[in-house]
Design a protein around this motif. Structure first.
Motif, PDB file in Angstrom:
ATOM      1  N   ILE A   1       5.091   7.361   0.237  1.00 34.66           N
ATOM      2  CA  ILE A   1       4.133   7.503  -0.871  1.00 34.66           C
ATOM      3  C   ILE A   1       3.160   6.345  -0.808  1.00 34.66           C
ATOM      4  O   ILE A   1       3.565   5.182  -0.727  1.00 34.66           O
ATOM      5  CB  ILE A   1       4.842   7.519  -2.242  1.00 34.66           C
ATOM      6  N   SER A   2       1.864   6.668  -0.849  1.00 34.78           N
ATOM      7  CA  SER A   2       0.828   5.635  -0.832  1.00 34.78           C
ATOM      8  C   SER A   2       0.252   5.460  -2.231  1.00 34.78           C
ATOM      9  O   SER A   2       0.478   6.290  -3.123  1.00 34.78           O
ATOM     10  CB  SER A   2      -0.297   6.047   0.129  1.00 34.78           C
ATOM     11  N   ARG A   3      -0.520   4.390  -2.398  1.00 40.01           N
ATOM     12  CA  ARG A   3      -1.210   4.183  -3.679  1.00 40.01           C
ATOM     13  C   ARG A   3      -2.095   5.387  -4.004  1.00 40.01           C
ATOM     14  O   ARG A   3      -2.173   5.828  -5.134  1.00 40.01           O
ATOM     15  CB  ARG A   3      -2.098   2.939  -3.590  1.00 40.01           C
ATOM     16  N   GLY A   4      -2.758   5.905  -2.953  1.00 37.34           N
ATOM     17  CA  GLY A   4      -3.644   7.062  -3.138  1.00 37.34           C
ATOM     18  C   GLY A   4      -2.905   8.275  -3.665  1.00 37.34           C
ATOM     19  O   GLY A   4      -3.424   9.014  -4.511  1.00 37.34           O
ATOM     20  N   ASP A   5      -1.686   8.510  -3.163  1.00 36.16           N
ATOM     21  CA  ASP A   5      -0.877   9.640  -3.633  1.00 36.16           C
ATOM     22  C   ASP A   5      -0.592   9.498  -5.131  1.00 36.16           C
ATOM     23  O   ASP A   5      -0.698  10.468  -5.887  1.00 36.16           O
ATOM     24  CB  ASP A   5       0.470   9.712  -2.883  1.00 36.16           C
TER      25      ASP A   5
ATOM     26  N   LYS B   1       0.806  -1.220   0.000  1.00 33.69           N
ATOM     27  CA  LYS B   1       0.000   0.000   0.000  1.00 33.69           C
ATOM     28  C   LYS B   1       0.837   1.268   0.000  1.00 33.69           C
ATOM     29  O   LYS B   1       0.408   2.309  -0.458  1.00 33.69           O
ATOM     30  CB  LYS B   1      -0.920   0.021   1.232  1.00 33.69           C
ATOM     31  N   LYS B   2       2.055   1.166   0.557  1.00 32.81           N
ATOM     32  CA  LYS B   2       2.910   2.348   0.682  1.00 32.81           C
ATOM     33  C   LYS B   2       4.360   1.963   0.439  1.00 32.81           C
ATOM     34  O   LYS B   2       4.743   0.827   0.625  1.00 32.81           O
ATOM     35  CB  LYS B   2       2.836   2.918   2.111  1.00 32.81           C
ATOM     36  N   VAL B   3       5.123   2.970   0.051  1.00 34.48           N
ATOM     37  CA  VAL B   3       6.554   2.741  -0.119  1.00 34.48           C
ATOM     38  C   VAL B   3       7.297   3.901   0.550  1.00 34.48           C
ATOM     39  O   VAL B   3       6.846   5.046   0.515  1.00 34.48           O
ATOM     40  CB  VAL B   3       6.931   2.583  -1.616  1.00 34.48           C
TER      41      VAL B   3
END
Length: 154
Positions: free
Chosen positions: A140-144, A126-128
């Motif tokens: 950074i998230s998928r949403g970003d 979901k995030k990196v």
């Protein structure tokens, strides 16, 4: 058109725990900030591990129960009988590094957004974490990625 890079879309405010912290501080942050994972950093703010709600679940879940599922019924073959609360209590006092994942997926601060999208998709995360010179600088998230990728197109 210039390609968008990690530092342009990352969240600078990152919650984290130190490698010397206990799992108690992790769970307190999960609850306080409504998050499900945290990077673990050393004294130089370098990412050394990552701890997620999945690591907590694996620890507090019952060990060695085998569920035999047939068409008519399911049987549970008992594993350990340690009380759930005792397991949860013991977990709180463990060092975060006892259950954290040492393999952390991270990207450079100038990584291109399309590569970040590919990493998030392929690794099913979901995030990196974003780092610059080995130091945690953002997340950074998928949403970003979705917000910034489609903002100009919608």
């Amino acid at each position: 058109m210039m390609k968008m890079q990690a530092y342009e879309i990352m969240m600078n405010r990152t919650y984290k725990v130190k490698e010397s912290d206990t799992v108690r501080s992790v769970i307190e942050k999960f609850i306080a900030y409504r998050i499900s994972g945290l990077p673990v950093v050393n004294d130089s703010n370098e990412i050394v591990a990552y701890i997620s709600d999945g690591d907590i679940m694996r620890y507090i879940g019952k060990y060695n129960d085998f569920v035999i599922d047939t068409f008519f019924f399911a049987t549970v073959i008992k594993g350990d009988d340690e009380d759930f609360l005792k397991r949860a209590q013991r977990l709180l006092n463990l060092n975060v590094m006892d259950i954290a994942q040492r393999k952390v997926i991270k990207v450079a601060w100038n990584e291109e957004i399309e590569n970040i999208a590919a990493i998030l998709g392929k690794k099913k995360i979901k995030k990196v974490r974003v780092e610059r010179n080995g130091v945690l600088v953002g997340i950074i998230s998928r949403g970003d990625v979705i917000r910034h990728s489609f903002k100009a197109l919608l």
